[in-house]
Write a protein that holds these residues in place. Structure first.
Motif, PDB file in Angstrom:
ATOM      1  N   ARG A   1       6.666 -13.044  22.471  1.00 16.76           N
ATOM      2  CA  ARG A   1       5.833 -13.413  21.120  1.00 16.76           C
ATOM      3  C   ARG A   1       4.572 -12.326  21.358  1.00 16.76           C
ATOM      4  O   ARG A   1       4.054 -11.960  20.122  1.00 16.76           O
ATOM      5  CB  ARG A   1       5.204 -14.701  21.113  1.00 16.76           C
ATOM      6  N   GLU A   2       4.173 -11.826  22.394  1.00 17.98           N
ATOM      7  CA  GLU A   2       3.006 -11.236  22.422  1.00 17.98           C
ATOM      8  C   GLU A   2       3.505  -9.978  21.801  1.00 17.98           C
ATOM      9  O   GLU A   2       2.738  -9.212  21.076  1.00 17.98           O
ATOM     10  CB  GLU A   2       2.561 -11.000  23.838  1.00 17.98           C
ATOM     11  N   ILE A   3       4.586  -9.254  22.348  1.00 19.33           N
ATOM     12  CA  ILE A   3       4.959  -7.941  21.605  1.00 19.33           C
ATOM     13  C   ILE A   3       5.111  -7.997  20.358  1.00 19.33           C
ATOM     14  O   ILE A   3       4.858  -7.248  19.507  1.00 19.33           O
ATOM     15  CB  ILE A   3       6.207  -7.431  22.530  1.00 19.33           C
ATOM     16  N   PHE A   4       5.659  -9.142  19.732  1.00 17.23           N
ATOM     17  CA  PHE A   4       6.076  -9.264  18.329  1.00 17.23           C
ATOM     18  C   PHE A   4       4.568  -9.159  17.542  1.00 17.23           C
ATOM     19  O   PHE A   4       4.225  -8.550  16.616  1.00 17.23           O
ATOM     20  CB  PHE A   4       6.829 -10.543  17.874  1.00 17.23           C
ATOM     21  N   LYS A   5       3.688  -9.635  18.154  1.00 19.44           N
ATOM     22  CA  LYS A   5       2.253  -9.775  17.798  1.00 19.44           C
ATOM     23  C   LYS A   5       1.656  -8.621  17.641  1.00 19.44           C
ATOM     24  O   LYS A   5       1.074  -8.163  16.636  1.00 19.44           O
ATOM     25  CB  LYS A   5       1.425 -10.858  18.591  1.00 19.44           C
ATOM     26  N   ARG A   6       1.936  -7.672  18.752  1.00 16.44           N
ATOM     27  CA  ARG A   6       1.336  -6.400  18.815  1.00 16.44           C
ATOM     28  C   ARG A   6       2.047  -5.447  17.707  1.00 16.44           C
ATOM     29  O   ARG A   6       1.266  -4.718  17.404  1.00 16.44           O
ATOM     30  CB  ARG A   6       1.858  -5.829  20.137  1.00 16.44           C
ATOM     31  N   GLU A   7       3.208  -5.971  17.346  1.00 19.18           N
ATOM     32  CA  GLU A   7       4.014  -4.997  16.409  1.00 19.18           C
ATOM     33  C   GLU A   7       3.816  -5.553  14.909  1.00 19.18           C
ATOM     34  O   GLU A   7       4.205  -5.021  13.970  1.00 19.18           O
ATOM     35  CB  GLU A   7       5.411  -5.181  16.545  1.00 19.18           C
ATOM     36  N   ASN A   8       2.697  -6.600  14.683  1.00 19.21           N
ATOM     37  CA  ASN A   8       2.321  -7.086  13.401  1.00 19.21           C
ATOM     38  C   ASN A   8       3.536  -7.644  12.895  1.00 19.21           C
ATOM     39  O   ASN A   8       3.561  -7.406  11.559  1.00 19.21           O
ATOM     40  CB  ASN A   8       1.670  -6.154  12.613  1.00 19.21           C
ATOM     41  N   VAL A   9       4.395  -8.356  13.700  1.00 21.03           N
ATOM     42  CA  VAL A   9       5.416  -9.161  12.812  1.00 21.03           C
ATOM     43  C   VAL A   9       4.926 -10.565  12.490  1.00 21.03           C
ATOM     44  O   VAL A   9       4.844 -11.198  13.185  1.00 21.03           O
ATOM     45  CB  VAL A   9       6.852  -9.025  13.847  1.00 21.03           C
ATOM     46  N   ASP A  10       5.087 -10.691  11.153  1.00 16.15           N
ATOM     47  CA  ASP A  10       4.405 -11.886  10.752  1.00 16.15           C
ATOM     48  C   ASP A  10       5.537 -12.668   9.694  1.00 16.15           C
ATOM     49  O   ASP A  10       5.397 -13.658   9.183  1.00 16.15           O
ATOM     50  CB  ASP A  10       3.142 -11.844  10.102  1.00 16.15           C
ATOM     51  N   ASN A  11       6.722 -11.917   9.860  1.00 14.51           N
ATOM     52  CA  ASN A  11       7.724 -12.748   8.906  1.00 14.51           C
ATOM     53  C   ASN A  11       8.684 -13.462   9.543  1.00 14.51           C
ATOM     54  O   ASN A  11       9.745 -13.776   9.242  1.00 14.51           O
ATOM     55  CB  ASN A  11       8.734 -11.755   8.054  1.00 14.51           C
ATOM     56  N   VAL A  12       8.438 -13.906  10.867  1.00 10.32           N
ATOM     57  CA  VAL A  12       9.271 -14.697  11.775  1.00 10.32           C
ATOM     58  C   VAL A  12       8.709 -16.024  12.056  1.00 10.32           C
ATOM     59  O   VAL A  12       7.469 -16.387  12.262  1.00 10.32           O
ATOM     60  CB  VAL A  12       9.619 -13.841  13.220  1.00 10.32           C
ATOM     61  N   ALA A  13       9.581 -17.174  11.985  1.00 17.26           N
ATOM     62  CA  ALA A  13       9.307 -18.374  12.542  1.00 17.26           C
ATOM     63  C   ALA A  13      10.194 -18.543  13.570  1.00 17.26           C
ATOM     64  O   ALA A  13      11.370 -18.093  13.869  1.00 17.26           O
ATOM     65  CB  ALA A  13       9.744 -19.428  11.289  1.00 17.26           C
ATOM     66  N   TRP A  14       9.366 -18.823  14.828  1.00 20.23           N
ATOM     67  CA  TRP A  14       9.859 -18.951  16.157  1.00 20.23           C
ATOM     68  C   TRP A  14      10.665 -20.387  16.299  1.00 20.23           C
ATOM     69  O   TRP A  14       9.841 -21.222  16.421  1.00 20.23           O
ATOM     70  CB  TRP A  14       8.935 -18.870  17.145  1.00 20.23           C
ATOM     71  N   VAL A  15      12.105 -20.374  16.793  1.00 20.32           N
ATOM     72  CA  VAL A  15      12.565 -21.690  16.690  1.00 20.32           C
ATOM     73  C   VAL A  15      13.048 -21.763  18.289  1.00 20.32           C
ATOM     74  O   VAL A  15      13.961 -21.011  18.922  1.00 20.32           O
ATOM     75  CB  VAL A  15      13.942 -21.562  15.989  1.00 20.32           C
ATOM     76  N   TRP A  16      12.408 -22.863  18.767  1.00 22.57           N
ATOM     77  CA  TRP A  16      12.847 -23.187  20.114  1.00 22.57           C
ATOM     78  C   TRP A  16      14.085 -24.253  20.164  1.00 22.57           C
ATOM     79  O   TRP A  16      13.775 -25.235  19.519  1.00 22.57           O
ATOM     80  CB  TRP A  16      11.594 -23.646  21.023  1.00 22.57           C
ATOM     81  N   CYS A  17      14.882 -23.890  20.945  1.00 24.26           N
ATOM     82  CA  CYS A  17      16.401 -24.566  20.841  1.00 24.26           C
ATOM     83  C   CYS A  17      17.106 -24.798  21.896  1.00 24.26           C
ATOM     84  O   CYS A  17      18.121 -24.015  22.363  1.00 24.26           O
ATOM     85  CB  CYS A  17      16.970 -24.047  19.736  1.00 24.26           C
ATOM     86  N   PRO A  18      16.868 -25.819  22.770  1.00 19.60           N
ATOM     87  CA  PRO A  18      17.698 -26.247  24.013  1.00 19.60           C
ATOM     88  C   PRO A  18      18.812 -27.078  23.501  1.00 19.60           C
ATOM     89  O   PRO A  18      19.027 -27.246  22.420  1.00 19.60           O
ATOM     90  CB  PRO A  18      16.613 -27.193  24.892  1.00 19.60           C
ATOM     91  N   THR A  19      19.675 -27.467  24.303  1.00 20.99           N
ATOM     92  CA  THR A  19      20.661 -28.556  23.873  1.00 20.99           C
ATOM     93  C   THR A  19      20.072 -30.028  23.664  1.00 20.99           C
ATOM     94  O   THR A  19      19.191 -30.453  24.317  1.00 20.99           O
ATOM     95  CB  THR A  19      21.921 -28.608  24.971  1.00 20.99           C
ATOM     96  N   ALA A  20      20.796 -30.745  22.881  1.00 22.27           N
ATOM     97  CA  ALA A  20      20.188 -32.193  22.996  1.00 22.27           C
ATOM     98  C   ALA A  20      20.598 -32.839  24.090  1.00 22.27           C
ATOM     99  O   ALA A  20      19.754 -33.873  24.641  1.00 22.27           O
ATOM    100  CB  ALA A  20      20.942 -32.993  21.466  1.00 22.27           C
ATOM    101  N   ARG A  21      21.806 -32.518  24.791  1.00 26.76           N
ATOM    102  CA  ARG A  21      22.182 -33.207  25.742  1.00 26.76           C
ATOM    103  C   ARG A  21      21.317 -32.869  27.055  1.00 26.76           C
ATOM    104  O   ARG A  21      21.032 -33.565  27.833  1.00 26.76           O
ATOM    105  CB  ARG A  21      23.678 -32.466  26.193  1.00 26.76           C
ATOM    106  N   GLY A  22      20.565 -31.766  26.881  1.00 29.35           N
ATOM    107  CA  GLY A  22      19.538 -31.460  27.933  1.00 29.35           C
ATOM    108  C   GLY A  22      18.645 -32.584  28.215  1.00 29.35           C
ATOM    109  O   GLY A  22      17.786 -32.447  29.079  1.00 29.35           O
ATOM    110  N   PHE A  23      18.228 -33.284  27.287  1.00 32.01           N
ATOM    111  CA  PHE A  23      17.206 -34.230  27.462  1.00 32.01           C
ATOM    112  C   PHE A  23      17.605 -35.658  28.135  1.00 32.01           C
ATOM    113  O   PHE A  23      16.850 -36.450  28.456  1.00 32.01           O
ATOM    114  CB  PHE A  23      16.562 -34.618  25.969  1.00 32.01           C
ATOM    115  N   SER A  24      19.149 -35.458  28.662  1.00 33.83           N
ATOM    116  CA  SER A  24      19.483 -36.796  29.331  1.00 33.83           C
ATOM    117  C   SER A  24      19.503 -36.519  30.776  1.00 33.83           C
ATOM    118  O   SER A  24      19.955 -37.389  31.563  1.00 33.83           O
ATOM    119  CB  SER A  24      20.698 -36.923  28.918  1.00 33.83           C
ATOM    120  N   GLY A  25      19.042 -35.198  31.361  1.00 37.73           N
ATOM    121  CA  GLY A  25      19.290 -35.004  32.758  1.00 37.73           C
ATOM    122  C   GLY A  25      18.739 -33.717  32.997  1.00 37.73           C
ATOM    123  O   GLY A  25      18.456 -33.335  34.283  1.00 37.73           O
ATOM    124  N   ALA A  26      18.900 -32.775  32.286  1.00 39.36           N
ATOM    125  CA  ALA A  26      18.640 -31.362  32.719  1.00 39.36           C
ATOM    126  C   ALA A  26      17.206 -30.866  32.353  1.00 39.36           C
ATOM    127  O   ALA A  26      16.507 -29.827  32.388  1.00 39.36           O
ATOM    128  CB  ALA A  26      19.308 -30.340  31.740  1.00 39.36           C
TER     129      ALA A  26
END
Length: 379
Positions: free
Chosen positions: A221-246
Motif C-alpha cells: 500500500r505504501e508503494i502504491f501511495k508513493r506512485e499516487n495510485v488512487d483508483n484502487v480499492a483494496w480488498v482483503w480476502c481470506p477464506t470464510a472457512r478460515g474463521f472456524s479454525g485457521a
C-alpha cells in the motif's frame, strides 16, 4: 464424510435508503437496514469515491469469474486461480462452447470478453464486476483487464501474493511499483484483491505468519501511495472457512489499510450439501465488528448438488441480501476440480438449465442490480 449441514435462515428485507458522504479520502455509506438487525450499519472505506470503487448506496454489485469454457483443466492447461493464475487472465480449459450461446453485443469481440459476453447473454444483464487472475510476477494489465476498463464494468483484479518477507525487505519494490503504475494507467476504478486465501495452509511457505502478511500488505500500500495510485480499492480476502479454525482474522491489516472485507465462500467438498449461509456464518459474525463493505468474491454451487443447485442459489440470494454485503462475485468455473468426475469442486452453471435460471433470478433481483442495468429474458 460430514453430515449435511443446514443453517437457520433469516430473511432480510431491504428497507430504507443509504447515504454516501465523502470527507477527504474517506467515503461513508449508511446502508439500508435489515429486519431484526437494528440500526443500519455505518460503512467506511479509504477508497476515493468517483475514482476508486466504493459501495453502492443500495444493494450489492453482481459480478463473476468467467474463464473460457468452464470445464476442468486439461493436462496441458495453465494453472487455475487456486494455484498460480495464467498470464492470459483465463486458464486454458476443456472447451464447452457447444453449451454456450454465440456471444453478441458491442463488447463480445474485445480481447478476453467473449466468455463474459456469453455469460451475460445467459443471465440477461451485464455484469457490474468482471474478475481476472494474475500471478505475482505476471505482466498486467492484459487484454481482459483493458477490455473491462474500456467499458462500464468494474475490474476485480485478483493478484497472487509473493513471499511476504522478501516483499518487506524491499526485494520486489521495482515490480510492485511497475504494477502500481500499470493499474493507475488504466484510468478506471479497480478492485485489487492481493494474496487472497492467505490463511490457507497450502500458502504458508510464502505467507509465513500473519504478522508477515500484514507487514507485506502495508508495504504494498505504501508503494502504491508513493506512485499516487488512487483508483484502487483494496480488498482483503481470506477464506470464510478460515474463521472456524485457521484464525483468519489475525491476517487483517487494520481498518485504515482495508477498503473492502471479503471472503471466498464455496461450500466445501467435504459436505454432501451445505447452504451458503452456513459457509459464511463465522465470517459474517467477525465482519459485523468492522464498519466495512463486504464482498463475497468466490461463491459457487457444486455440480454434485444436482437438482438441488437451483434451490441452493435461491437460498443464497436471500442470504446475500444483507445490508453490509455490497458485492457478490460468482465463480463460474470447474477449474478447481481434480478431474472430470470431480463434481464437488465444479461450480459452472453453463449447460445446467435450472441452475442458470436460478442464478439469473439472483442476478436480476433489484438488490443485486444497484445500477439499474437493462434486464432481458436471457438465454
Amino acid at each position: 464424510m460430514k453430515a449435511r449441514a443446514r443453517a437457520a435462515r433469516t430473511r432480510v428485507p431491504i428497507v430504507g435508503t443509504a447515504l454516501l458522504a465523502i470527507a477527504g479520502m474517506i467515503a461513508t455509506v449508511a446502508a439500508g437496514c435489515g429486519g431484526g438487525a437494528g440500526a443500519a450499519p455505518k460503512i467506511t472505506t479509504t477508497a476515493r469515491a468517483g475514482v476508486a470503487p466504493v459501495p453502492p448506496a443500495q444493494g450489492a454489485y453482481f459480478g463473476a469469474w468467467v474463464p473460457e469454457g468452464g470445464g476442468p483443466p486439461s493436462a496441458s492447461a495453465s494453472p487455475s486461480p487456486s494455484g498460480s493464475p495464467s498470464d492470459s487472465g483465463s486458464p486454458s480449459e476443456s472447451p464447452s462452447a457447444s453449451e454456450s450461446p454465440t456471444p453478441s453485443g458491442k463488447d463480445a469481440g474485445k480481447p478476453g470478453m467473449a466468455p463474459v459476453a456469453a455469460f451475460e447473454q445467459r443471465l440477461g444483464r451485464r455484469l457490474d464486476i468482471v474478475q481476472s487472475y494474475r500471478g505475482w510476477k505476471s505482466d498486467f494489465p492484459g487484454g481482459l483487464e483493458k477490455s473491462v476498463a474500456d467499458g462500464d464494468r468494474y475490474l476485480l483484479l485478483t493478484w497472487d501474493g509473493g513471499d511476504t518477507r522478501e516483499i518487506v525487505q524491499g526485494e520486489h519494490d521495482d515490480l510492485i511499483a511497475k504494477r502500481a503504475r500499470a493499474v493507475k494507467a488504466l484510468g478506471k476504478p479497480v478492485f485489487l484483491r492481493w494474496s487472497r486465501d492467505m490463511d490457507k495452509s497450502t500458502g504458508q511457505k510464502s505467507v509465513h505468519t500473519s504478522a508477515d502478511f500484514v507487514a507485506a500488505w502495508k508495504h504494498l500500500r505504501e508503494i502504491f501511495k508513493r506512485e499516487n495510485v488512487d483508483n484502487v480499492a483494496w480488498v482483503w480476502c481470506p477464506t470464510a472457512r478460515g474463521f472456524s479454525g485457521a484464525n483468519a482474522g489475525s491476517y487483517y491489516p487494520g481498518d485504515d489499510q482495508v477498503d473492502w472485507i471479503c471472503a471466498d465462500a464455496q461450500p466445501g467438498a467435504d459436505y454432501d450439501y451445505r447452504d451458503l449461509s452456513e459457509a459464511l456464518k463465522l465470517f459474517m459474525e467477525w465482519a459485523r465488528g468492522r464498519h466495512k463493505p463486504i464482498m463475497i468474491a468466490e461463491f459457487g454451487v457444486p455440480k454434485s448438488y444436482g437438482p438441488r443447485r437451483a434451490e441452493w442459489l435461491r437460498e443464497a440470494a436471500t442470504t446475500l441480501q444483507d445490508p453490509q454485503v455490497k458485492a457478490v462475485v460468482y465463480f463460474n468455473s470447474d477449474e478447481q476440480a481434480k478431474n472430470a468426475r470431480d463434481r464437488r469442486r465444479s461450480y459452472s452453471v453453463t449447460g445446467d438449465k435450472h441452475a442458470t435460471s436460478a442464478l439469473r433470478e439472483l442476478a436480476t433481483t433489484p438488490y443485486f442490480n444497484p445500477r439499474n442495468l437493462p434486464v432481458t429474458s436471457g438465454g
